[in-house]
Design a protein around this motif. Sequence first.
Motif, short mmCIF file in Angstrom:
data_model
loop_
_atom_site.label_atom_id
_atom_site.label_comp_id
_atom_site.label_asym_id
_atom_site.label_seq_id
_atom_site.Cartn_x
_atom_site.Cartn_y
_atom_site.Cartn_z
N GLY A 24 36.89 6.10 21.20
CA GLY A 24 37.16 7.30 20.41
C GLY A 24 36.63 7.24 18.99
N VAL A 25 35.36 6.86 18.83
CA VAL A 25 34.75 6.73 17.50
C VAL A 25 34.25 8.08 17.02
CG1 VAL A 25 32.81 5.74 16.23
CG2 VAL A 25 34.15 4.30 17.79
N SER A 26 34.60 8.43 15.78
CA SER A 26 34.13 9.66 15.14
C SER A 26 33.50 9.32 13.79
CB SER A 26 35.29 10.65 14.92
OG SER A 26 35.85 11.05 16.15
N LEU A 27 32.28 9.81 13.54
CA LEU A 27 31.57 9.54 12.30
C LEU A 27 30.85 10.80 11.84
CD1 LEU A 27 29.77 6.19 13.30
CD2 LEU A 27 31.87 6.38 11.94
N SER A 28 30.59 10.89 10.54
CA SER A 28 29.79 11.98 9.97
C SER A 28 28.68 11.38 9.13
CB SER A 28 30.66 12.89 9.10
OG SER A 28 31.68 13.49 9.88
N ILE A 29 27.42 11.61 9.54
CA ILE A 29 26.28 11.04 8.83
C ILE A 29 25.62 12.12 7.99
CG2 ILE A 29 23.99 10.00 9.08
CD1 ILE A 29 26.46 9.29 11.75
N PRO A 30 25.76 12.04 6.65
CA PRO A 30 25.21 13.10 5.78
C PRO A 30 23.68 13.12 5.82
CG PRO A 30 26.83 11.74 4.62
CD PRO A 30 26.49 11.03 5.89
N LYS A 31 23.12 14.32 5.72
CA LYS A 31 21.67 14.46 5.64
C LYS A 31 21.15 13.77 4.39
CE LYS A 31 21.17 18.91 8.03
NZ LYS A 31 20.85 20.34 7.86
N GLY A 32 20.01 13.08 4.54
CA GLY A 32 19.36 12.45 3.40
C GLY A 32 20.01 11.18 2.91
N SER A 33 21.01 10.68 3.63
CA SER A 33 21.71 9.45 3.21
C SER A 33 21.08 8.22 3.85
CB SER A 33 23.19 9.52 3.59
OG SER A 33 23.33 9.52 5.00
N ILE A 34 21.36 7.06 3.26
CA ILE A 34 21.15 5.79 3.95
C ILE A 34 22.54 5.30 4.33
CG2 ILE A 34 20.28 3.43 3.80
CD1 ILE A 34 18.18 4.33 1.88
N TYR A 35 22.81 5.35 5.61
CA TYR A 35 24.16 5.19 6.15
C TYR A 35 24.26 3.80 6.78
CZ TYR A 35 28.36 6.55 8.84
OH TYR A 35 29.61 6.64 9.39
N GLY A 36 25.11 2.96 6.21
CA GLY A 36 25.28 1.60 6.73
C GLY A 36 26.27 1.57 7.88
N LEU A 37 25.81 1.17 9.06
CA LEU A 37 26.68 1.02 10.22
C LEU A 37 26.97 -0.46 10.38
CD1 LEU A 37 28.05 2.52 12.59
CD2 LEU A 37 25.98 2.14 13.91
N LEU A 38 28.17 -0.87 10.00
CA LEU A 38 28.52 -2.29 9.90
C LEU A 38 29.48 -2.68 11.00
CD1 LEU A 38 29.24 -2.34 6.05
CD2 LEU A 38 27.03 -2.36 7.22
N GLY A 39 29.49 -3.98 11.29
CA GLY A 39 30.42 -4.50 12.28
C GLY A 39 29.94 -5.83 12.81
N PRO A 40 30.87 -6.70 13.23
CA PRO A 40 30.47 -7.99 13.81
C PRO A 40 29.81 -7.79 15.17
CG PRO A 40 32.84 -7.65 14.01
CD PRO A 40 32.32 -6.51 13.20
N ASN A 41 29.25 -8.87 15.70
CA ASN A 41 28.64 -8.80 17.03
C ASN A 41 29.68 -8.33 18.05
OD1 ASN A 41 26.11 -9.73 16.24
ND2 ASN A 41 26.68 -11.87 16.47
#
Length: 305
Positions: A24-41
């Motif tokens: 149930g993951v929800s995210l919003s990626i803004p236009k023109g951004s550099i969006y860091g998607l982080l997390g362990p292996n």
Amino acid sequence: MQNDNILTISDIRKEYHNHTALAGVSLSIPKGSIYGLLGPNGAGKTSLIRIITQITGADSGKILFEGEELSPKHISQIGYLPEERGLYPKMKVGEQLIYLGRLKGIPKAEIEKKLKYWLTTFEMKEWWNKEVGGLSKGMQQKVQFVATVLHDPKLLILDEPFSGFDPINANLLKDEILKLQQKGTTVIFSTHRMESVEELCDTIALINKSHKIFEGKKADIKMSHRTHIFEVQTDKPISESGNSFAILKESKETDFKTYITSVKINEGVAKNALLQELVSDYEIISMQEKLPSINDIFIKMVEEK
């Protein structure tokens, strides 16, 4: 109403046999951004990227691309650089880049024009007739990056893009990523290198064990995890803790015959109270709050969860 997000990800779920990859993951990626998607292996980052790029499908949930439901027509507007090499080792660099560009529907003349820029920028001109399999890991990564951006994607997904790069080439790639952002490209940046996140990302999200832990502007997240620690530079050593603060590290002399002391403001005390207490005994040259690094926050949140 104008949509300020290039991607709106709502309640995405994905399971493989007995393993839940995304819960149930929800995210919003803004236009023109550099969006860091982080997390362990194993957190679920790659599963989410594969759903966005339509390599696999979600079990449930919805993704909107500029307000429209994500569909095959959007693939031409996405560039994806996977962590693993995805090149043909026996093909020469030039013919491979032309081939991959043609697959994306770019006329050959336009490909050759674009390649002049990229081959010069990445110092790859002499590689044109070399087989990809004979290149180093970093050299192959350059070739793959060029293939990823040839079609000028609106959304660029980079999974560990600095893998195999020395510091000079890593900086070269960072500069090109920033140039692409300035031209309007949105970048999703999946990495374990927190120093790169500090330098490049303006918005970040942390996924751990298939769940979103947090999402927001990098500066806001750092402020929300502030520890109220300050470095105070004075004309003489701060000898002991006061009513408003506790000394964390003894005063250290600088080259300019001043002293830097690490202090923590007491619970409920404003920083102005710290200044007022110190100015009666010391000349205050500077005072800077030490916000936690993204690496510190990453480790803390993963360990807590």
